[in-house]
Scaffold this motif. Structure first.
Motif, PDB file in Angstrom:
ATOM      1  N   ASP A 149      40.319   7.744 -42.220  1.00  0.00           N
ATOM      2  CA  ASP A 149      39.628   6.438 -41.657  1.00  0.00           C
ATOM      3  C   ASP A 149      40.527   6.031 -40.321  1.00  0.00           C
ATOM      4  N   ILE A 150      39.998   5.400 -39.612  1.00  0.00           N
ATOM      5  CA  ILE A 150      40.449   5.040 -38.150  1.00  0.00           C
ATOM      6  C   ILE A 150      41.925   4.589 -38.307  1.00  0.00           C
ATOM      7  N   ALA A 151      42.239   3.785 -39.462  1.00  0.00           N
ATOM      8  CA  ALA A 151      43.751   3.359 -39.531  1.00  0.00           C
ATOM      9  C   ALA A 151      44.533   4.541 -39.755  1.00  0.00           C
ATOM     10  N   SER A 185      41.986   0.711 -31.046  1.00  0.00           N
ATOM     11  CA  SER A 185      41.326   0.406 -30.096  1.00  0.00           C
ATOM     12  C   SER A 185      41.162   1.529 -28.935  1.00  0.00           C
ATOM     13  N   LYS A 186      42.137   2.312 -28.760  1.00  0.00           N
ATOM     14  CA  LYS A 186      42.376   3.645 -28.014  1.00  0.00           C
ATOM     15  C   LYS A 186      41.472   4.696 -28.487  1.00  0.00           C
ATOM     16  N   LEU A 187      41.275   4.534 -29.893  1.00  0.00           N
ATOM     17  CA  LEU A 187      40.758   5.689 -30.550  1.00  0.00           C
ATOM     18  C   LEU A 187      39.174   5.480 -30.567  1.00  0.00           C
ATOM     19  N   ARG A 188      38.907   3.854 -30.542  1.00  0.00           N
ATOM     20  CA  ARG A 188      37.569   3.730 -30.158  1.00  0.00           C
ATOM     21  C   ARG A 188      36.989   4.115 -29.068  1.00  0.00           C
ATOM     22  N   PHE A 189      37.935   3.507 -27.876  1.00  0.00           N
ATOM     23  CA  PHE A 189      37.838   3.878 -26.603  1.00  0.00           C
ATOM     24  C   PHE A 189      37.317   5.503 -26.187  1.00  0.00           C
ATOM     25  N   TYR A 190      38.392   6.293 -27.015  1.00  0.00           N
ATOM     26  CA  TYR A 190      38.094   7.733 -26.715  1.00  0.00           C
ATOM     27  C   TYR A 190      36.635   8.145 -27.254  1.00  0.00           C
ATOM     28  N   GLU A 191      36.485   7.549 -28.149  1.00  0.00           N
ATOM     29  CA  GLU A 191      34.952   7.919 -28.816  1.00  0.00           C
ATOM     30  C   GLU A 191      34.090   7.531 -28.009  1.00  0.00           C
ATOM     31  N   GLU A 192      34.002   6.332 -27.476  1.00  0.00           N
ATOM     32  CA  GLU A 192      33.111   6.150 -26.597  1.00  0.00           C
ATOM     33  C   GLU A 192      32.937   6.684 -25.216  1.00  0.00           C
ATOM     34  N   GLY A 230      33.504   9.699 -25.505  1.00  0.00           N
ATOM     35  CA  GLY A 230      33.200  11.298 -25.927  1.00  0.00           C
ATOM     36  C   GLY A 230      34.193  12.211 -26.181  1.00  0.00           C
ATOM     37  N   LEU A 231      35.381  11.796 -25.996  1.00  0.00           N
ATOM     38  CA  LEU A 231      36.692  12.554 -26.069  1.00  0.00           C
ATOM     39  C   LEU A 231      37.006  12.968 -27.604  1.00  0.00           C
ATOM     40  N   ILE A 232      36.377  12.028 -28.374  1.00  0.00           N
ATOM     41  CA  ILE A 232      36.659  12.433 -29.918  1.00  0.00           C
ATOM     42  C   ILE A 232      35.225  12.032 -30.536  1.00  0.00           C
ATOM     43  N   ALA A 233      35.250  12.155 -31.800  1.00  0.00           N
ATOM     44  CA  ALA A 233      33.704  11.866 -32.555  1.00  0.00           C
ATOM     45  C   ALA A 233      34.151  11.639 -33.869  1.00  0.00           C
ATOM     46  N   SER A 234      33.639  10.499 -34.406  1.00  0.00           N
ATOM     47  CA  SER A 234      33.627  10.125 -35.938  1.00  0.00           C
ATOM     48  C   SER A 234      32.772  10.984 -36.583  1.00  0.00           C
ATOM     49  N   VAL A 235      33.110  11.136 -37.670  1.00  0.00           N
ATOM     50  CA  VAL A 235      32.195  11.995 -38.646  1.00  0.00           C
ATOM     51  C   VAL A 235      31.318  11.150 -39.592  1.00  0.00           C
ATOM     52  N   GLY A 236      31.314   9.697 -39.598  1.00  0.00           N
ATOM     53  CA  GLY A 236      30.717   9.069 -40.312  1.00  0.00           C
ATOM     54  C   GLY A 236      31.230   7.569 -40.593  1.00  0.00           C
ATOM     55  N   ARG A 237      31.099   6.852 -41.574  1.00  0.00           N
ATOM     56  CA  ARG A 237      31.704   5.387 -41.638  1.00  0.00           C
ATOM     57  C   ARG A 237      31.890   5.209 -43.212  1.00  0.00           C
ATOM     58  N   ARG A 263      35.300   3.699 -39.196  1.00  0.00           N
ATOM     59  CA  ARG A 263      35.012   4.864 -38.896  1.00  0.00           C
ATOM     60  C   ARG A 263      35.881   5.937 -39.623  1.00  0.00           C
ATOM     61  N   LEU A 264      35.239   7.197 -39.763  1.00  0.00           N
ATOM     62  CA  LEU A 264      35.763   8.379 -40.530  1.00  0.00           C
ATOM     63  C   LEU A 264      35.901   9.391 -39.348  1.00  0.00           C
TER      64      LEU A 264
END
Length: 160
Positions: free
Chosen positions: A24-26, A37-44, A46-53, A58-59
Motif C-alpha cells: 500500500d502507499i504507506a 503526496s510525492k508518490l501520488r504526484f508521480y502517479e499523476e 505517469g512515472l509510476i502506476a498503482s495496481v489497484g486499491r 493505492r496499492l
C-alpha cells in the motif's frame, strides 16, 4: 534444457504475480523515504502506476521501489521529470538512452569544474590578506565570473 510451452509460462507468471504481495502507499512511502503526496504526484505524472486499491489506499507492485530509486537517481543527476518519464519503455521497463546519459555526465563535469573554481575562490577570499575583499584581484575575478555565468531568468524559466 527443458522446453516449456508459452501458455504454461504465462500461467506461472500470473500465479507468481498473484502471490506477490502488493504494497500500500504507506508502505511504499516508508520503504522509499518519499512522502505519499510525492508518490501520488508521480502517479499523476505517469512515472509510476498503482495496481489497484485496498479501500482508499493505492496499492503498488513491489517493483515500484526499484523504479522510484531510478527516478530519484535521475533527479539527483539533474534530469527533469519529463526526461525521466522518457526513460521508461511502453512496458514500463527502463530504456536508458546512452547518448542522453553521456550528455548529462558532460554537463555534470562542467558543473563540477565551475563549483570547484567557486570553492577555490571562496577559500581564497576567506584567507585573503587584502585589507578589503573588494581590493583583492582574485575576489574581483570571482565576482565577474559569478555575474557572467548566471543564467538568464527568462531562459531558465522556459527550460522548466
Amino acid at each position: 534444457m527443458i522446453s516449456v510451452p508459452a501458455e504454461a509460462t504465462l500461467q506461472l507468471q500470473a500465479r507468481l504475480r498473484s502471490t506477490v504481495k502488493s504494497l500500500d502507499i504507506a508502505e511504499v512511502a516508508r520503504r522509499s523515504g518519499m512522502a505519499a503526496s510525492k508518490l501520488r504526484f508521480y502517479e499523476e505524472k505517469g512515472l509510476i502506476a498503482s495496481v489497484g486499491r485496498h479501500g482508499l489506499k493505492r496499492l503498488f507492485d513491489p517493483g515500484v521501489l526499484e523504479r522510484l530509486s531510478l527516478i530519484a537517481l535521475a533527479q539527483t543527476a539533474g534530469f527533469s521529470l519529463d526526461e525521466i518519464g522518457g526513460m521508461f519503455g511502453e512496458d514500463g521497463r527502463p530504456r536508458l538512452d546512452r547518448i542522453q546519459l553521456s550528455t548529462k555526465a558532460d554537463e555534470l563535469d562542467q558543473t563540477v569544474r565551475r563549483l570547484s573554481a567557486l570553492r577555490d575562490g571562496l577559500r581564497h577570499a576567506a584567507a585573503c590578506p587584502a585589507p578589503s575583499h573588494m581590493e583583492c584581484p582574485t575576489f574581483q575575478r570571482l565576482l565577474k565570473t559569478a555575474v557572467s555565468r548566471r543564467p538568464d531568468p527568462a531562459t531558465a524559466q522556459m527550460r522548466r
